[in-house]
Design a protein around this motif. Sequence first.
Motif, PDB file in Angstrom:
ATOM      1  N   TYR A 177       0.831  -1.207   0.000  1.00  9.11           N
ATOM      2  CA  TYR A 177       0.000   0.000   0.000  1.00  9.11           C
ATOM      3  C   TYR A 177       0.867   1.260   0.000  1.00  9.11           C
ATOM      4  O   TYR A 177       0.603   2.217  -0.736  1.00  9.11           O
ATOM      5  N   GLY A 217       0.821   0.253  -4.169  1.00  6.86           N
ATOM      6  CA  GLY A 217      -0.634   0.235  -4.250  1.00  6.86           C
ATOM      7  C   GLY A 217      -1.201  -1.091  -3.803  1.00  6.86           C
ATOM      8  O   GLY A 217      -0.593  -2.151  -3.997  1.00  6.86           O
ATOM      9  N   HIS A 220      -5.218  -2.977  -3.454  1.00  6.90           N
ATOM     10  CA  HIS A 220      -6.642  -2.843  -3.764  1.00  6.90           C
ATOM     11  C   HIS A 220      -6.924  -1.551  -4.532  1.00  6.90           C
ATOM     12  O   HIS A 220      -7.918  -0.866  -4.280  1.00  6.90           O
ATOM     13  N   HIS A 227      -5.401   1.271  -4.267  1.00  7.64           N
ATOM     14  CA  HIS A 227      -5.118   2.498  -3.512  1.00  7.64           C
ATOM     15  C   HIS A 227      -3.619   2.670  -3.338  1.00  7.64           C
ATOM     16  O   HIS A 227      -2.934   1.739  -2.924  1.00  7.64           O
ATOM     17  N   GLU A 231      -2.403   6.153  -2.180  1.00 11.99           N
ATOM     18  CA  GLU A 231      -2.424   7.596  -1.910  1.00 11.99           C
ATOM     19  C   GLU A 231      -1.087   8.156  -1.435  1.00 11.99           C
ATOM     20  O   GLU A 231      -0.734   9.287  -1.722  1.00 11.99           O
ATOM     21  N   THR A 248      -3.493   0.432   7.538  1.00 13.28           N
ATOM     22  CA  THR A 248      -3.900  -0.075   6.238  1.00 13.28           C
ATOM     23  C   THR A 248      -3.175  -1.386   5.968  1.00 13.28           C
ATOM     24  O   THR A 248      -1.949  -1.414   6.080  1.00 13.28           O
ATOM     25  N   VAL A 290      -9.265  -1.122   2.421  1.00 13.24           N
ATOM     26  CA  VAL A 290      -8.510   0.128   2.519  1.00 13.24           C
ATOM     27  C   VAL A 290      -9.471   1.271   2.832  1.00 13.24           C
ATOM     28  O   VAL A 290     -10.450   1.476   2.122  1.00 13.24           O
ATOM     29  N   THR A 291      -9.226   1.970   3.925  1.00 16.10           N
ATOM     30  CA  THR A 291      -9.926   3.214   4.208  1.00 16.10           C
ATOM     31  C   THR A 291      -8.876   4.305   4.083  1.00 16.10           C
ATOM     32  O   THR A 291      -7.865   4.266   4.777  1.00 16.10           O
ATOM     33  N   THR A 292      -9.100   5.235   3.167  1.00 11.52           N
ATOM     34  CA  THR A 292      -8.055   6.235   2.927  1.00 11.52           C
ATOM     35  C   THR A 292      -8.070   7.295   4.015  1.00 11.52           C
ATOM     36  O   THR A 292      -9.083   7.522   4.677  1.00 11.52           O
ATOM     37  N   THR A 339      -6.474  11.326   4.619  1.00  8.53           N
ATOM     38  CA  THR A 339      -5.704  12.516   4.256  1.00  8.53           C
ATOM     39  C   THR A 339      -5.949  13.539   5.353  1.00  8.53           C
ATOM     40  O   THR A 339      -7.105  13.770   5.722  1.00  8.53           O
TER      41      THR A 339
END
Lengths: 264, 388
Positions: free
Chosen positions: B272, B276, B278, B280, B282, B338, B345-347, B349
């Motif tokens: 992750y 990356g 799933h 995602h 970020e 994560t 995945v819960t993002t 920011t």
Amino acid sequence: MALNRRDFFRILGIGVISSVGVAGLGRISSRAEIEVVEHKASPQALIGKRWGMVIDMKKCLEAGEECINNCKAIKACHITHNVPSIPDKKKEIKWIWMDNFIHTFPELEDIRLKEHLKKFPFLLLCNHCDNPPCVRVCPTKATYKRKDGIVMMDFHRCIGCRFCMAGCPYGARSFNWIDPRPYLTSINPEFPSRKAGVVEKCLFCYQRLDEGKLPACVEACPSKALIFGDLGDPNSEIMQILKERFALRRKAELGTQPSVYYLI
Amino acid sequence: MLELALRGSKKYWLWLGFLSIFIVIGFAFYIKQLTVGLGITGLSRDVSWGFYIANFTFLVGVAASAVTIVLPYYWHNHKIYGRMTLLGEFLAVSALIMCLLLVIIDLGYPSRVFNVLLYPNPSSILVYDVIVLNGYLLLNLICGWTVLHSYYKGTSSPSWLKPIIFLAIIWAPLIHIVTAFIYQGLPGRHYWLTAIMAPKFLVSAFSSGPAFLIILASILKKVANFDIGERAFQSLAKTVTYFFIAFWAFYLFEVFTAFYSGIPGHKAPILYLFVGFHGHAEWAPFLWTAVILAIVGLVLLLIPKTRKNETTLVLASLAVFFSVYIEKSIGLLVGGFTPNPFEGVTTYTPTFPEVMITLGVWATGFLVLTILYKIVLEVEKRRILIHS
């Protein structure tokens, strides 16, 4: 009037001594009034050695999509405990909810998994672990384990550090990111609502057990898929079921010893 | 001695004013957070710690790194650090003030913070962290202030200080080990559940902290004509180099364990963060920035010519500082949360208010640091005047 140094200290001294004296007397007299009484459960309360739950997902699946999508157990729990309906997924609060097999048992993921297993819904809630990491990490004992195994939560002691949320491997805990009260659809005056800044989760309906009632979700489920009982009593209904049928526990390899079992 | 901080050049006051602007803005946003709740942050049910705790973790390292100056000076009589020890100790003081502020800011119910003292749970690592962090703050204040005061008076340090200095030396690694234990003892958080967390924390602290001191010392040389000396710079540079190599080596050991074993849970957070998971990724640009900075920093530090040149040394130190900052703050936190407990995945920011509150804390730290360094410089000036 000018006060000389000596007089000033004399007056100060008399003041301090008398106030300490009065406070001391007050303490002595009030001490006699306080009588500590040990809390006793009411006579009709349900008493268990080790509370646990078996959830028969087969019954749930057989009840059909209509029942699953409008799960009465979830509704009953959330209404009973003043759990708000916050639309934002990131800020939502849930004590009991539905998810699929892969999310519930990620370590059992298998591309050749039988299709029917993927269809199973799973009801998720706090596992009331025998060895709960959340209790271990809480700095203030706001979350603690009762003798009968229920992992409790003191909303009035919680400082909102969220260490318990990092500690819980089951994602069973929710935090009040904002004031939850505007998001309550109905209010149950029998159970406290929460303020912003504290963590909450399923408490196995300890307040209903005290009144001799089963947990709200167990009572509400029309297909009797949730069975609540004493894991410490070999003759209890759930122990009989566990003797006969193969049951799964979430992330058993972590050694937390969950008290919620799933039948498929 | 505090009065020495009240006289300064126009630039000094402008700098303090500049910092105050950020403190006021941060404070205003914190008032908003107090009224609305932590909902003004980007945090969620699945990523329940974020930018505040990320910066906290990094700054605990900066605080602990004072030991890389104090230990050689007092234990091994490494004389060239003579003018550095106070800078190291006062950097620790400012970093600890930032840490404590960040922890309180992160609380959902800050008015109940003293419940930790009223009902401490002896099995909670957080309780021990409160003890070691406050203890270390006190130790550094006592050590720094007493030494400075004896400079001021022109006397030698009192004899009772020696044991306290040695206690502070032993105490320094503890603050970072205990902070690592907050993370590394949690079942089900794959990225954190590793015994190398505490050693990795220490080596990352002992590289980013001295790197920060090199930067600070070089600024002091320019703006205040206070030179720690060429040999002190070089000695610090070596500390940074060795520990920075150890830091990335430890990281690569983690990568090896995750990918050679092939255990999905161990691979997921690293995937992750870098490529990356799933769909995602970020934070991948940030993590790759950390890698590039690490390479740049290492090259500049390993080539003797660039290490010995002060300009390139400062550049290398900046690279090291930000490389560690990315990996150890946001990388550590997002990687730990994560995938979430459902392997999804819960993002996360950080929001604008969250960043501004954090900047306010950094500004507070720099304000304390500036005032403490100002006093040190004034006392040094007086000492030089008397001696000449």
